[in-house]
Design an enzyme around this catalytic site. Structure first.
Site, PDB file in Angstrom:
ATOM      1  N   SER A  68      -8.500  29.224 -24.997  1.00 42.29           N
ATOM      2  CA  SER A  68      -7.777  28.544 -26.078  1.00 42.29           C
ATOM      3  C   SER A  68      -6.313  28.348 -25.721  1.00 42.29           C
ATOM      4  O   SER A  68      -5.740  29.074 -24.905  1.00 42.29           O
ATOM      5  CB  SER A  68      -7.869  29.346 -27.377  1.00 42.29           C
ATOM      6  OG  SER A  68      -9.197  29.558 -27.754  1.00 42.29           O
TER       7      SER A  68
HETATM    8  N1  SAH Z   1     -11.545  33.656 -27.264  1.00 38.46           N
HETATM    9  C1  SAH Z   1     -11.719  32.922 -26.029  1.00 38.46           C
HETATM   10  C2  SAH Z   1     -11.878  31.418 -26.248  1.00 38.46           C
HETATM   11  C3  SAH Z   1     -13.237  31.150 -26.421  1.00 38.46           C
HETATM   12  S1  SAH Z   1     -13.911  29.551 -26.467  1.00 38.46           S
HETATM   13  C4  SAH Z   1     -10.600  33.147 -25.043  1.00 38.46           C
HETATM   14  O1  SAH Z   1      -9.631  33.794 -25.403  1.00 38.46           O
HETATM   15  O2  SAH Z   1     -10.708  32.675 -23.917  1.00 38.46           O
HETATM   16  C5  SAH Z   1     -15.291  29.996 -27.504  1.00 38.46           C
HETATM   17  C6  SAH Z   1     -16.263  30.967 -26.905  1.00 38.46           C
HETATM   18  O3  SAH Z   1     -17.238  31.247 -27.915  1.00 38.46           O
HETATM   19  C7  SAH Z   1     -17.044  30.418 -25.716  1.00 38.46           C
HETATM   20  O4  SAH Z   1     -16.938  31.295 -24.635  1.00 38.46           O
HETATM   21  C8  SAH Z   1     -18.477  30.335 -26.226  1.00 38.46           C
HETATM   22  O5  SAH Z   1     -19.460  30.585 -25.220  1.00 38.46           O
HETATM   23  C9  SAH Z   1     -18.479  31.417 -27.286  1.00 38.46           C
HETATM   24  N2  SAH Z   1     -19.539  31.300 -28.308  1.00 38.46           N
HETATM   25  C10 SAH Z   1     -20.038  30.176 -28.870  1.00 38.46           C
HETATM   26  N3  SAH Z   1     -21.007  30.480 -29.765  1.00 38.46           N
HETATM   27  C11 SAH Z   1     -21.115  31.836 -29.769  1.00 38.46           C
HETATM   28  C12 SAH Z   1     -21.953  32.767 -30.449  1.00 38.46           C
HETATM   29  N4  SAH Z   1     -22.895  32.371 -31.316  1.00 38.46           N
HETATM   30  N5  SAH Z   1     -21.792  34.079 -30.192  1.00 38.46           N
HETATM   31  C13 SAH Z   1     -20.869  34.520 -29.302  1.00 38.46           C
HETATM   32  N6  SAH Z   1     -20.054  33.687 -28.609  1.00 38.46           N
HETATM   33  C14 SAH Z   1     -20.166  32.370 -28.839  1.00 38.46           C
END
Ligand code: SAH
Length: 228
Positions: A68
């Site tokens: 992000s």
């Molecule tokens: N917090 C992260 C940004 C993540 S982007 C950082 O600091 O880099 C969103 C993330 O959510 C992705 O890695 C995606 O694979 C995950 N995601 C999507 N749906 C999800 C679910 N149902 N359970 C767990 N993770 C999920």
């Protein structure tokens, strides 16, 4: 490719500028700004993107996901009003950057990721920098009930609605922050839980996140077999 865990004066200088930038965009919490100033974001990026690590932008990581934008990380963290010792559940570990920021602020961090590759990577990488959240591989829609209730819950992927399993895992008085909406844009929602079905909801502007997806990557078929 293994990169060196280097954090030199150049990185520190760029990070200071980044902190000034997100402060000028409206982040006011010193605790949040200090944490952004400490976490070496360049080490969380794919090697090709290291030179962009301190731009206030989102960037691609493995499995088609993103790390992000720092402003967004800071914004969600500020809404969570993190206090040292808070038990925080993060949905969507991704690169682990947000988890590191929470850890840096003294939170006890529980983070869950549905992409196995990202889960494994973050789990082995973060402790090398001294960040020790508890990592879970699974479907964040279900939360991590074994360690509930949480003081704070943070969803870092776009969701159509806030899963009731998650609000159930929030303690009374706890705060949940999530980007709610369809693919193009989501509204940042903050909910304070006053009782089982008693929430105070406020809205905090529009953002763009990768979608929250049900299930885990083990159920996915990356390549369909071609018919002969
Ligand atoms: N917090 C992260 C940004 C993540 S982007 C950082 O600091 O880099 C969103 C993330 O959510 C992705 O890695 C995606 O694979 C995950 N995601 C999507 N749906 C999800 C679910 N149902 N359970 C767990 N993770 C999920």
């Amino acid at each position: 490719m293994q990169q060196k865990l280097e954090d030199d004066y150049r990185h520190k200088g760029l990070r200071k500028k980044l902190v000034e930038e997100i402060h000028s965009k409206g982040i006011r919490s010193d605790a949040v700004l200090d944490a952004i100033g400490k976490v070496p974001r360049h080490l969380f990026m794919e090697t090709g993107f290291v030179n962009f690590a301190y731009k206030d932008q989102a960037f691609p990581i493995a499995s088609g996901q993103t790390i992000s934008q720092p402003y967004t990380v800071a914004f969600q963290t500020e809404l969570l009003d993190i206090r040292p010792g808070d038990k925080v559940l993060e949905i969507g570990t991704g690169s682990g950057y947000q988890a590191a920021v929470l850890f840096e602020m003294g939170a006890r961090v529980f983070t869950i990721e549905r992409q196995r590759e990202l889960f494994l990577k973050a789990q082995s990488f973060l402790p090398k920098l001294g960040y020790r959240p508890r990592f879970f591989y699974g479907d964040g829609y279900k939360g991590v009930p074994a360690f509930a209730p949480y003081d704070k819950i943070l969803i870092t992927a776009a969701t159509d609605q806030i899963p009731p399993e998650l609000t159930a895992q929030l303690r009374n008085g706890g705060i949940l922050v999530a980007p709610v909406g369809g693919p193009g844009s989501q509204e940042m929602i903050r909910m304070i839980k006053h009782g089982t079905n008693d929430f105070e909801t406020t809205r905090h502007g529009y953002f763009v996140f990768v979608p929250m997806v049900k299930g885990t990557s083990n159920h996915e078929q990356p390549h369909k077999k071609k018919k002969k």
